[in-house]
Design a protein around this motif. Structure first.
Motif, short mmCIF file in Angstrom:
data_model
loop_
_atom_site.label_atom_id
_atom_site.label_comp_id
_atom_site.label_asym_id
_atom_site.label_seq_id
_atom_site.Cartn_x
_atom_site.Cartn_y
_atom_site.Cartn_z
N GLU A 94 -9.31 4.34 -2.02
CA GLU A 94 -9.56 2.94 -1.62
C GLU A 94 -8.61 2.51 -0.51
O GLU A 94 -9.00 1.84 0.45
CB GLU A 94 -9.42 2.03 -2.84
CG GLU A 94 -9.73 0.57 -2.55
CD GLU A 94 -9.61 -0.29 -3.79
OE1 GLU A 94 -9.45 -1.52 -3.63
OE2 GLU A 94 -9.66 0.25 -4.92
N ALA A 95 -7.34 2.93 -0.62
CA ALA A 95 -6.35 2.57 0.40
C ALA A 95 -6.69 3.23 1.73
O ALA A 95 -6.58 2.60 2.80
CB ALA A 95 -4.96 2.98 -0.06
N ASN A 128 -9.50 1.47 3.38
CA ASN A 128 -9.04 0.20 3.97
C ASN A 128 -8.27 0.45 5.26
O ASN A 128 -8.43 -0.29 6.25
CB ASN A 128 -8.17 -0.54 2.96
CG ASN A 128 -7.79 -1.93 3.45
OD1 ASN A 128 -8.66 -2.74 3.80
ND2 ASN A 128 -6.51 -2.22 3.46
N ASP A 129 -7.45 1.50 5.28
CA ASP A 129 -6.72 1.85 6.51
C ASP A 129 -7.70 2.18 7.64
O ASP A 129 -7.52 1.74 8.78
CB ASP A 129 -5.82 3.06 6.26
CG ASP A 129 -4.72 2.78 5.25
OD1 ASP A 129 -4.32 1.62 5.12
OD2 ASP A 129 -4.28 3.75 4.60
N ARG A 154 -10.78 1.19 7.94
CA ARG A 154 -11.47 -0.05 8.37
C ARG A 154 -10.59 -0.86 9.30
O ARG A 154 -11.05 -1.35 10.35
CB ARG A 154 -11.83 -0.88 7.13
CG ARG A 154 -12.47 -2.23 7.45
CD ARG A 154 -12.67 -3.06 6.21
NE ARG A 154 -11.42 -3.31 5.51
CZ ARG A 154 -10.51 -4.21 5.89
NH1 ARG A 154 -10.72 -4.94 6.99
NH2 ARG A 154 -9.40 -4.39 5.19
N ARG A 155 -9.31 -1.00 8.97
CA ARG A 155 -8.40 -1.77 9.81
C ARG A 155 -8.19 -1.10 11.16
O ARG A 155 -8.05 -1.78 12.19
CB ARG A 155 -7.06 -1.95 9.09
CG ARG A 155 -7.12 -2.84 7.88
CD ARG A 155 -5.77 -2.91 7.19
NE ARG A 155 -4.77 -3.50 8.07
CZ ARG A 155 -3.45 -3.42 7.85
NH1 ARG A 155 -3.00 -2.76 6.80
NH2 ARG A 155 -2.61 -3.97 8.69
#
Length: 310
Positions: free
Chosen positions: A293-294, A297-298, A300-301
């Protein structure tokens, strides 16, 4: 002897020089704006005086030789340093092997064996605080006296400032340690870059849906964490640089690069990775799902960064 583009690179012991040179001396770690000012001045003077523009540098860094455990992290590998010098237009680099014999050279022997006989120096550029020879006994005044004796001109280079900040390798390292890649880039004059060859890994990223190109770093890095990156010829992505604390921790820092639009195997390829923005520090996660999940998210950012920055 090695030819890098139009630049000649020599290593180790010097033979008696066949041509004369305009020279500057230093470690040139990072080849930042201050280094470039030195290099540009040497190149210009070489052209003016019809001399070969030359840089004398050292491998390993003298501080690594004398105190390896406390030496600062390198900004650039030797290969990258040479490529940056070649791109700047230097005609020759001599890489002196900094070992016990070299460290024991007196200032006078350094002048005679290296500057005069080995490199045939006719014009020399160093900073006023330049020290050399065993126990750092030689200084600018020593070179002034030697110049008059051996027939080479000497010029001092003032500190270089950029946007009110003194440019130095230490200042670049400090910015990278804080994750301030924008300041590091301003001081360097180019994005901070790490290069290396892709090695086989544990394929953990592939299992999580985010395959990575792994580069093992031989020496400590001045930065760590999760970053937005761009790789020469291969495009954009997100990267982790560190010891992988959640699964399969590694004793030596590892650079893991996930490229958004790359689906071919890259094992054995030499990559140049440009660091654009730090997203976060490394973290230990409770398990693989939290890690996955992390990473998502990385990624995506990182995509958002590129969408907002062209």
């Amino acid at each position: 002897m090695v030819l890098t583009e139009s630049m000649v690179v020599t290593h180790g012991s010097l033979q008696r020089a066949r041509g004369r040179c305009a020279l500057t001396i230093g470690n040139f770690d990072g080849v930042h704006r201050g280094h470039r000012a030195l290099i540009d001045r040497v190149i210009a003077k070489g052209r003016e005086l019809d001399l070969t523009s030359c840089v004398l540098t050292f491998e390993p860094h003298p501080r690594e030789f004398f105190a390896a455990q406390s030496a600062p992290a390198r900004l650039t590998r030797l290969r990258d340093k040479l490529e940056l010098m070649a791109a700047a237009g230097v005609e020759r680099v001599h890489v002196a092997r900094f070992n016990a014999r070299f460290a024991a050279l007196t200032a006078q022997r350094f002048i005679e064996e290296v500057l005069v006989r080995g490199l045939a120096t006719r014009w020399l550029l160093v900073g006023r605080d330049f020290r050399f020879g065993a126990r750092r006994a030689g200084d600018f005044a020593t070179l002034e006296t030697a110049g008059a004796q051996y027939g080479f001109a000497l010029e001092s280079m003032p500190d270089v400032q950029f946007e009110g900040v003194r440019v130095s390798s230490s200042a670049v390292r400090a910015a990278l340690k804080e994750g301030d890649l924008a300041t590091a880039e301003r001081l360097l004059g180019h994005p901070y870059t790490i290069s290396g060859r892709v090695a086989h890994g544990a394929k953990l990223g592939r299992g999580l849906g985010f395959p990575t190109a792994n580069i093992v770093l031989r020496r400590p890095s001045p930065l760590s964490g999760i970053f937005v990156v761009e790789v020469d010829r291969l495009g954009r992505g997100v990267a982790s640089l560190g010891r992988r604390p959640t699964v399969n921790p590694v004793p030596v820092p590892l650079l893991e690069v996930h490229l958004f639009d790359q689906h071919e195997e890259l094992y054995g390829e030499h990559l140049r990775v440009h660091f654009l923005k730090k997203l976060r520090d490394e973290q230990h996660f409770a398990g693989l799902e939290a890690l996955k999940e992390a990473i998502a998210n990385d990624a995506r950012r990182a995509r958002e960064y590129f969408a907002n920055n062209g």
